[in-house]
Design a protein around this motif. Structure first.
Motif, PDB file in Angstrom:
ATOM      1  N   ARG A  52      32.934  23.106  -1.860  1.00  0.00           N
ATOM      2  CA  ARG A  52      32.880  22.042  -2.861  1.00  0.00           C
ATOM      3  C   ARG A  52      34.291  21.623  -3.295  1.00  0.00           C
TER       4      ARG A  52
ATOM      5  N   GLN B 278      36.309  18.235  -1.939  1.00  0.00           N
ATOM      6  CA  GLN B 278      36.633  17.201  -2.929  1.00  0.00           C
ATOM      7  C   GLN B 278      38.129  16.923  -2.928  1.00  0.00           C
ATOM      8  N   HIS B 279      38.879  17.983  -2.757  1.00  0.00           N
ATOM      9  CA  HIS B 279      40.329  17.847  -2.719  1.00  0.00           C
ATOM     10  C   HIS B 279      40.754  17.025  -1.489  1.00  0.00           C
TER      11      HIS B 279
ATOM     12  N   LYS C 268      32.144  14.022  -4.301  1.00  0.00           N
ATOM     13  CA  LYS C 268      33.068  13.539  -5.326  1.00  0.00           C
ATOM     14  C   LYS C 268      34.486  13.520  -4.759  1.00  0.00           C
ATOM     15  N   TYR C 269      35.308  12.675  -5.337  1.00  0.00           N
ATOM     16  CA  TYR C 269      36.761  12.712  -5.115  1.00  0.00           C
ATOM     17  C   TYR C 269      37.385  12.371  -6.450  1.00  0.00           C
TER      18      TYR C 269
ATOM     19  N   SER D  69      38.742  11.122  -9.800  1.00  0.00           N
ATOM     20  CA  SER D  69      38.539   9.908 -10.598  1.00  0.00           C
ATOM     21  C   SER D  69      39.747   8.974 -10.549  1.00  0.00           C
TER      22      SER D  69
ATOM     23  N   ASN E  49      48.513  21.077 -11.016  1.00  0.00           N
ATOM     24  CA  ASN E  49      47.205  21.598 -10.617  1.00  0.00           C
ATOM     25  C   ASN E  49      47.298  22.480  -9.368  1.00  0.00           C
TER      26      ASN E  49
ATOM     27  N   MET F 161      42.994  12.800 -17.330  1.00  0.00           N
ATOM     28  CA  MET F 161      41.589  13.036 -16.947  1.00  0.00           C
ATOM     29  C   MET F 161      41.477  13.696 -15.578  1.00  0.00           C
ATOM     30  N   MET F 162      42.497  13.463 -14.727  1.00  0.00           N
ATOM     31  CA  MET F 162      42.503  14.076 -13.397  1.00  0.00           C
ATOM     32  C   MET F 162      42.257  15.566 -13.452  1.00  0.00           C
TER      33      MET F 162
ATOM     34  N   GLY G 244      40.379  17.276 -15.103  1.00  0.00           N
ATOM     35  CA  GLY G 244      38.993  17.687 -15.291  1.00  0.00           C
ATOM     36  C   GLY G 244      38.550  17.736 -16.750  1.00  0.00           C
TER      37      GLY G 244
ATOM     38  N   SER H  51      33.597  22.339 -18.834  1.00  0.00           N
ATOM     39  CA  SER H  51      33.766  22.599 -17.402  1.00  0.00           C
ATOM     40  C   SER H  51      32.762  23.647 -16.921  1.00  0.00           C
ATOM     41  N   VAL H  52      31.859  23.227 -16.035  1.00  0.00           N
ATOM     42  CA  VAL H  52      30.804  24.142 -15.601  1.00  0.00           C
ATOM     43  C   VAL H  52      31.302  25.236 -14.652  1.00  0.00           C
ATOM     44  N   HIS H  53      32.359  24.936 -13.894  1.00  0.00           N
ATOM     45  CA  HIS H  53      32.764  25.885 -12.848  1.00  0.00           C
ATOM     46  C   HIS H  53      33.905  26.818 -13.233  1.00  0.00           C
TER      47      HIS H  53
ATOM     48  N   LYS I 296      40.453  29.345  -9.180  1.00  0.00           N
ATOM     49  CA  LYS I 296      41.328  28.695 -10.149  1.00  0.00           C
ATOM     50  C   LYS I 296      42.162  29.779 -10.813  1.00  0.00           C
TER      51      LYS I 296
ATOM     52  N   ASN J 111      41.407  23.994 -16.880  1.00  0.00           N
ATOM     53  CA  ASN J 111      41.703  22.563 -16.976  1.00  0.00           C
ATOM     54  C   ASN J 111      42.577  22.252 -18.199  1.00  0.00           C
TER      55      ASN J 111
HETATM   56  N1  ACO Z   1      37.492  13.431 -10.835  1.00  0.00           N
HETATM   57  C1  ACO Z   1      36.266  13.548 -10.275  1.00  0.00           C
HETATM   58  N2  ACO Z   1      35.466  14.615 -10.503  1.00  0.00           N
HETATM   59  C2  ACO Z   1      35.921  15.572 -11.320  1.00  0.00           C
HETATM   60  C3  ACO Z   1      37.187  15.519 -11.921  1.00  0.00           C
HETATM   61  C4  ACO Z   1      37.983  14.384 -11.658  1.00  0.00           C
HETATM   62  N3  ACO Z   1      39.192  14.223 -12.203  1.00  0.00           N
HETATM   63  N4  ACO Z   1      37.352  16.634 -12.670  1.00  0.00           N
HETATM   64  C5  ACO Z   1      36.230  17.350 -12.542  1.00  0.00           C
HETATM   65  N5  ACO Z   1      35.368  16.713 -11.744  1.00  0.00           N
HETATM   66  C6  ACO Z   1      34.018  17.152 -11.386  1.00  0.00           C
HETATM   67  C7  ACO Z   1      34.034  18.473 -10.672  1.00  0.00           C
HETATM   68  O1  ACO Z   1      34.283  18.269  -9.301  1.00  0.00           O
HETATM   69  C8  ACO Z   1      32.660  19.004 -10.965  1.00  0.00           C
HETATM   70  O2  ACO Z   1      31.700  18.314 -10.163  1.00  0.00           O
HETATM   71  P1  ACO Z   1      30.690  19.093  -9.143  1.00  0.00           P
HETATM   72  O3  ACO Z   1      30.014  20.165  -9.917  1.00  0.00           O
HETATM   73  O4  ACO Z   1      29.768  18.033  -8.656  1.00  0.00           O
HETATM   74  O5  ACO Z   1      31.534  19.651  -8.057  1.00  0.00           O
HETATM   75  C9  ACO Z   1      32.431  18.526 -12.389  1.00  0.00           C
HETATM   76  O6  ACO Z   1      33.300  17.387 -12.561  1.00  0.00           O
HETATM   77  C10 ACO Z   1      32.717  19.565 -13.448  1.00  0.00           C
HETATM   78  O7  ACO Z   1      34.120  19.895 -13.501  1.00  0.00           O
HETATM   79  P2  ACO Z   1      34.697  21.394 -13.466  1.00  0.00           P
HETATM   80  O8  ACO Z   1      33.592  22.361 -13.754  1.00  0.00           O
HETATM   81  O9  ACO Z   1      35.874  21.471 -14.343  1.00  0.00           O
HETATM   82  O10 ACO Z   1      35.090  21.505 -11.924  1.00  0.00           O
HETATM   83  P3  ACO Z   1      36.230  22.392 -11.226  1.00  0.00           P
HETATM   84  O11 ACO Z   1      36.190  23.785 -11.730  1.00  0.00           O
HETATM   85  O12 ACO Z   1      36.095  22.186  -9.777  1.00  0.00           O
HETATM   86  O13 ACO Z   1      37.617  21.762 -11.757  1.00  0.00           O
HETATM   87  C11 ACO Z   1      39.406  20.443 -10.737  1.00  0.00           C
HETATM   88  C12 ACO Z   1      38.009  20.450 -11.414  1.00  0.00           C
HETATM   89  C13 ACO Z   1      40.431  20.923 -11.759  1.00  0.00           C
HETATM   90  C14 ACO Z   1      39.727  19.021 -10.295  1.00  0.00           C
HETATM   91  C15 ACO Z   1      39.367  21.431  -9.543  1.00  0.00           C
HETATM   92  O14 ACO Z   1      38.296  21.118  -8.686  1.00  0.00           O
HETATM   93  C16 ACO Z   1      40.619  21.434  -8.717  1.00  0.00           C
HETATM   94  O15 ACO Z   1      41.624  22.005  -9.115  1.00  0.00           O
HETATM   95  N6  ACO Z   1      40.570  20.829  -7.502  1.00  0.00           N
HETATM   96  C17 ACO Z   1      41.645  20.864  -6.537  1.00  0.00           C
HETATM   97  C18 ACO Z   1      42.639  19.783  -6.756  1.00  0.00           C
HETATM   98  C19 ACO Z   1      42.104  18.400  -6.493  1.00  0.00           C
HETATM   99  O16 ACO Z   1      41.022  18.177  -6.002  1.00  0.00           O
HETATM  100  N7  ACO Z   1      42.897  17.411  -6.776  1.00  0.00           N
HETATM  101  C20 ACO Z   1      42.537  16.042  -6.458  1.00  0.00           C
HETATM  102  C21 ACO Z   1      43.483  15.083  -7.014  1.00  0.00           C
HETATM  103  S1  ACO Z   1      45.154  15.434  -6.606  1.00  0.00           S
HETATM  104  C22 ACO Z   1      45.524  14.579  -5.207  1.00  0.00           C
HETATM  105  O17 ACO Z   1      44.731  14.416  -4.385  1.00  0.00           O
HETATM  106  C23 ACO Z   1      46.883  14.004  -5.057  1.00  0.00           C
END
Ligand code: ACO
Length: 311
Positions: free
Chosen positions: A35, A39-40, A105-106, A108, A134, A195-196, A198, A204-206, A216, A220
């Motif tokens: 997941r 998404q990343h 998801k990707y 926001s 992050n 907001m990026m 999270g 935050s559910v996860h 992690k 967040n």
């Molecule tokens: N945009 C879209 N969705 C989001 C965002 C956001 N900014 N923040 C949280 N969400 C989603 C989560 O994916 C999760 O959805 P899901 O259950 O369907 O997977 C839901 O909202 C609840 O959020 P959390 O429980 O806080 O989720 P998580 O523990 O995964 O934390 C975070 C979110 C901090 C983004 C984490 O996934 C992470 O560190 N990801 C890796 C970095 C990343 O993906 N960066 C992308 C942007 S940076 C870049 O690409 C340059």
């Protein structure tokens, strides 16, 4: 037995040893990694679009070369992350399908429009700035392939962040119109950048489970605070104002207090109703469909080569 395997897994996590693709892992650990890593990866790929929009309009050759290199790096990060994700037993086709069907998801942040050149500065400075905050902790994440991918990705992000800050600095020191353009970009990108990182820890559910598994390493809210503390002095340095009337240095905590995000806007964008969600998805799907003949040709060529070799 299953119990012994689980104990061994827990021991590795406790000792900060990496979990590798062939190691036993709980099914939920595997799923939550697929997941987050996918998404990343999708974020990197969709993230090429807002900036790709300005490559042909960069104000000089030097700016064009840097922006082109940056967008290309993002493609690399996406492919790197898809590979890391594949080690968990999911295929790239499935991952692409999830993106193109709108199921995945990707971030926001990539659903906001890039309306002026200053947005290239703001994205590099703020969006890549937040991405580094992050992702640096993720170099110590428990899953080996993800942790190793993050090392290289963070080095490149650091170039991206400086590239953006330098654009902002140049505009902020330019004509009054240029400075206004930089300020306008900061006004539009500040809150979406926060907001990026999270939802709040409370929402935050996860987070709780991901912290236990050391997927992690910071929550967040911790990351968001770190981002604000790092970025405010940079804005001051170039004479721009953070668009938050509640932003204030707190002598006691030695950190900045800051205002509340518009969480309604955040969830709207996450659910697909942001300003550019549709444009971004259409662009990805079109690119995929238009590239079909290239993929087919590459496959046909590879098959032919194989036949020649075995003949
Ligand atoms: N945009 C879209 N969705 C989001 C965002 C956001 N900014 N923040 C949280 N969400 C989603 C989560 O994916 C999760 O959805 P899901 O259950 O369907 O997977 C839901 O909202 C609840 O959020 P959390 O429980 O806080 O989720 P998580 O523990 O995964 O934390 C975070 C979110 C901090 C983004 C984490 O996934 C992470 O560190 N990801 C890796 C970095 C990343 O993906 N960066 C992308 C942007 S940076 C870049 O690409 C340059």
């Amino acid at each position: 037995s299953e119990l012994e395997l689980e104990a061994e897994f827990e021991r590795k996590i406790a000792n900060d040893q990496k979990i590798e693709p062939k190691d036993w892992m709980p099914e939920k650990y595997r799923k939550t990694h697929i997941r987050q890593i996918s998404q990343h990866a999708h974020s990197e790929i969709v993230g090429m679009l807002p900036e790709g929009n300005w490559i042909t309009r960069a104000p000089s050759l030097r700016r064009k070369v840097a922006l082109l290199a940056k967008v290309q790096d993002e493609a690399g990060h996406g492919l790197y992350l898809y590979s890391a994700c594949e080690t968990l037993g999911v295929s790239r086709e499935e991952l692409y399908d999830q993106l193109h069907s709108g199921e995945a998801k990707y971030s926001s942040i990539f659903n906001y429009p890039t309306v002026t050149w200053a947005d290239m500065g703001a994205i590099g400075w703020l969006v890549d700035g937040a991405a580094i905050i992050n992702q640096v902790p993720l170099t110590a994440t428990s899953y080996g392939p993800y942790a190793r991918a993050m090392v290289r990705v963070c080095k490149e992000e650091s170039f991206h962040q400086r590239q953006g800050f330098e654009i902002m600095m140049t505009l902020a020191n330019g004509t009054p119109e240029q400075k206004a353009m930089a300020q306008d970009a900061l006004n539009r990108w500040w809150w979406p950048s926060l907001m990026m990182l999270g939802p709040t820890d409370a929402e935050s559910v996860h987070t709780e489970q991901s912290m236990k598994w050391k997927l992690k390493r910071k929550t967040n809210d911790e990351l968001r605070q770190q981002f604000v503390d790092q970025t405010v002095p940079q804005a001051e340095l170039i004479g721009l104002t953070i668009p938050d009337p509640d932003l204030k240095w707190n002598e006691e905590t030695k950190r900045y207090d800051f205002g509340e995000m518009d969480w309604d806007e955040f969830w709207q964008v996450v659910k697909g109703h942001g300003p550019c969600n549709k444009v971004r998805m259409d662009a990805r799907r079109n690119a995929w469909n238009k590239g079909e003949w290239v993929r087919d040709a590459a496959m046909a060529y590879a098959e032919k080569q194989e036949q020649l070799e075995t003949a």
